[in-house]
Design an enzyme around this catalytic site. Structure first.
Site, PDB file in Angstrom:
ATOM      1  N   SER A  81      -4.095  -4.741   2.347  1.00 47.67           N
ATOM      2  CA  SER A  81      -5.551  -4.956   2.422  1.00 47.67           C
ATOM      3  C   SER A  81      -6.292  -3.630   2.511  1.00 47.67           C
ATOM      4  CB  SER A  81      -5.900  -5.783   3.659  1.00 47.67           C
ATOM      5  OG  SER A  81      -5.372  -7.075   3.551  1.00 47.67           O
ATOM      6  N   ARG A 116      -8.874  -1.624  -0.305  1.00 47.16           N
ATOM      7  CA  ARG A 116     -10.238  -1.243   0.086  1.00 47.16           C
ATOM      8  C   ARG A 116     -10.437   0.261  -0.005  1.00 47.16           C
ATOM      9  NH1 ARG A 116      -8.837  -6.061   2.051  1.00 47.16           N
ATOM     10  NH2 ARG A 116     -10.387  -7.570   2.831  1.00 47.16           N
ATOM     11  N   SER A 159     -12.120 -16.828   5.245  1.00 41.51           N
ATOM     12  CA  SER A 159     -11.546 -15.985   4.196  1.00 41.51           C
ATOM     13  C   SER A 159     -12.128 -14.583   4.220  1.00 41.51           C
ATOM     14  CB  SER A 159     -11.794 -16.619   2.819  1.00 41.51           C
ATOM     15  OG  SER A 159     -11.478 -15.677   1.809  1.00 41.51           O
ATOM     16  N   ASP A 182      -0.757 -14.680   6.311  1.00 39.52           N
ATOM     17  CA  ASP A 182       0.279 -14.354   5.322  1.00 39.52           C
ATOM     18  C   ASP A 182       1.692 -14.383   5.914  1.00 39.52           C
ATOM     19  OD1 ASP A 182      -1.637 -14.020   3.370  1.00 39.52           O
ATOM     20  OD2 ASP A 182      -1.828 -11.861   3.693  1.00 39.52           O
ATOM     21  N   ARG A 219       6.041 -13.455  -0.995  1.00 40.33           N
ATOM     22  CA  ARG A 219       6.378 -13.749   0.411  1.00 40.33           C
ATOM     23  C   ARG A 219       7.412 -14.877   0.537  1.00 40.33           C
ATOM     24  NH1 ARG A 219       3.324  -9.988   2.647  1.00 40.33           N
ATOM     25  NH2 ARG A 219       1.190  -9.756   1.887  1.00 40.33           N
TER      26      ARG A 219
HETATM   27  C1  S3P Z   1      -6.665 -10.611   2.284  1.00 39.28           C
HETATM   28  C2  S3P Z   1      -7.111 -11.756   2.895  1.00 39.28           C
HETATM   29  C3  S3P Z   1      -6.301 -12.979   3.023  1.00 39.28           C
HETATM   30  C4  S3P Z   1      -4.821 -12.724   2.754  1.00 39.28           C
HETATM   31  C5  S3P Z   1      -4.602 -11.837   1.564  1.00 39.28           C
HETATM   32  C6  S3P Z   1      -5.301 -10.500   1.740  1.00 39.28           C
HETATM   33  C7  S3P Z   1      -7.578  -9.458   2.199  1.00 39.28           C
HETATM   34  O1  S3P Z   1      -6.772 -13.939   2.099  1.00 39.28           O
HETATM   35  O2  S3P Z   1      -4.145 -13.952   2.569  1.00 39.28           O
HETATM   36  O3  S3P Z   1      -3.216 -11.605   1.371  1.00 39.28           O
HETATM   37  O4  S3P Z   1      -7.122  -8.337   1.924  1.00 39.28           O
HETATM   38  O5  S3P Z   1      -8.787  -9.646   2.423  1.00 39.28           O
HETATM   39  P1  S3P Z   1      -8.013 -14.895   2.466  1.00 39.28           P
HETATM   40  O6  S3P Z   1      -9.104 -14.061   2.908  1.00 39.28           O
HETATM   41  O7  S3P Z   1      -8.300 -15.641   1.203  1.00 39.28           O
HETATM   42  O8  S3P Z   1      -7.477 -15.797   3.551  1.00 39.28           O
END
Ligand code: S3P
Length: 453
Positions: free
Chosen positions: A31, A35, A181, A334, A412
């Protein structure tokens, strides 16, 4: 980027192993890596990123930002594979029209966050991805971004391939998230960067807050207010000016989770996993594994890249089944596939509920894990929104002598079932290990290096 559908499946049997011992490091957080490239590409000047995850998903983001005008380069630092990524951004509002459709591979995060960025730029482009990504719902971002003025032509059911025509100027909105989310939240905040005025996201259930932390770090005007019920209101002011940063990406707790579970279920194991990100919006797995009786110690707590980090020492433990509080789900969303494997080896029954979001991840992780664990000899019941797992009490699972467990292009599922194989009699035959490269390209070499295979 869509390599997994174009090359041949790579099956592998993950064999029972002796104790896992030693010290490892997992790659950078996925993540945070996405970003740092996106924000670096929007800041004028040079952003330097160390510890970036070089998985296919993040490389899809890098390619897309290049296609929109940023320079994103890898600079090797040593011969052990360490590198620094050097990004020269174009400035908020100055992303260019890509010349070709954007290939998102398997990456939902790239797709949804970049849809947000494009939504407030004068850009028209197409997004496409692999078979797994093409099944995933994009309506959840199309809806708020349409309110901001962007136009979308999506495939049936609001899916990829889809075309976005950004609005310039976009209009600020106040949007209450209907699903927990971080991707939807981040898409709106990123769109808000190039939208004059204040864009507001209301988050009834907190999700990972890497976007908020990093936007602030890059100098965006961003405010977060949390009310007494825990509802978060996030406001970002556009049009923002971002300043380049030097970022160290901490290790990914979602990748560490596979090794935490592996060490907990393989007798005699003791592993140290260094430099694991423990942001409270991500660390639910550590708490739940401890509730099950797992011995996980945090050593040397510190801050890396504006995120809490520690080294984790994990020892084989007699796990017991628990009822997992659904409120903790967003902070380990996750990690459920890995948790299900721990539950399959625990004493007693583990009940999980409130996990409907797992059905729209890289695969339907509830049914994929129910089928995979059953194939490997575990006793599992699938419900509408979770799994109930009757554990083996520490006895190795039977394993899957000749039947392949199906991973459905989901990294995963592949890694979780690899871990299950370590604590089985016959090993677990995973139908395709290629998807592992999306998030954890060195998973198999790290595992093999611990001497088990
Ligand atoms: C993520 C948010 C999650 C996660 C994904 C990465 C992110 O998804 O499952 O692997 O980097 O913002 P959701 O926000 O759809 O739950």
């Amino acid at each position: 980027m869509s390599a997994p559908v174009n090359s041949a499946p790579t099956p592998r049997r993950f064999l029972p192993t002796g104790p896992l011992r030693g010290t490892i490091r997992v790659p950078g957080d996925k993540s945070i890596s996405h970003r740092s490239i996106m924000l670096g590409a929007l800041a004028i000047g040079e952003t330097r990123v160390s510890g970036l995850l070089e998985g296919e998903d993040v490389l899809a983001t890098a390619a897309a930002m290049r296609a929109m005008g940023a320079s994103v380069l890898r600079q090797a630092q040593d011969d052990r594979g360490n590198a620094e990524w050097i990004i020269h951004g174009v400035g908020v509002g100055a992303l260019l029209q890509p010349e070709a459709p954007l290939d998102m591979g398997n990456s939902g995060t790239s797709t949804r966050l970049l849809m947000g960025l494009v939504a407030s730029h004068a850009i028209e482009t197409q997004f496409f991805g692999d078979a797994s990504l093409s099944k995933r719902p994009m309506g959840r971002v199309i809806e708020p971004l349409s309110q901001m003025g962007a136009a979308f032509e999506a495939s049936e059911g609001g899916r990829l391939p889809l075309t976005v025509r950004g609005a310039n100027p976009a209009v600020p909105i106040e949007y209450r998230l209907p699903v927990a989310s971080a991707q939807v939240k981040s898409a709106i905040l990123l769109a808000g960067l190039n939208t004059p005025g204040i864009t507001t996201v209301i988050e009834p259930v907190p999700t990972r807050d890497h976007s908020e932390r990093m936007l602030r770090g890059f100098g965006a005007e961003l405010e977060v207010e949390t009310d007494s019920a825990g509802v978060r209101t996030i406001r970002v002011r556009g049009e923002a000016e971002l300043h380049p940063q030097t970022i160290a990406v901490p290790g990914d707790p979602s990748s560490a989770a596979f090794f935490l579970v592996a060490a907990l279920i393989v007798p005699g194991s003791e592993l140290t996993i260094e430099n694991v990100g423990l942001n409270p919006t991500r660390a639910g797995i550590v708490e739940v594994l401890r509730q099950m009786g797992g011995s996980i110690e945090e050593v040397n707590p510190r801050e890396v890249g504006g995120e809490p980090v520690a080294d984790l020492v994990v020892r084989h433990s007699a796990l017991k089944g628990i009822e997992v509080d659904p409120a903790i789900a967003p902070s380990m969303i996750d990690e459920f596939p890995a948790l299900f494997v721990a539950a399959a080896l625990a004493e007693g029954t583990t009940v999980t509920t409130g996990l409907e979001e797992l059905r729209v991840k890289e695969s339907d992780r509830i049914s994929a894990m129910a089928a995979a664990l059953t194939t490997a000899g575990a006793r599992v019941e699938e419900t509408e929104n979770g799994l109930t797992i009757h554990g083996s009490g520490g006895e190795p699972l039977r394993g899957s002598a000749n039947s392949r467990v199906k991973t459905h292009l989901d990294h995963r599922i592949a890694m979780s079932m690899a871990v299950a194989g370590l604590a089985s009699q016959d090993g677990v035959l995973v139908d395709d290990t290629r998807p592992i490269a999306t998030s954890f390209p060195v998973f198999e070499s790290l595992l093999d290096g611990l001497g088990g295979q």
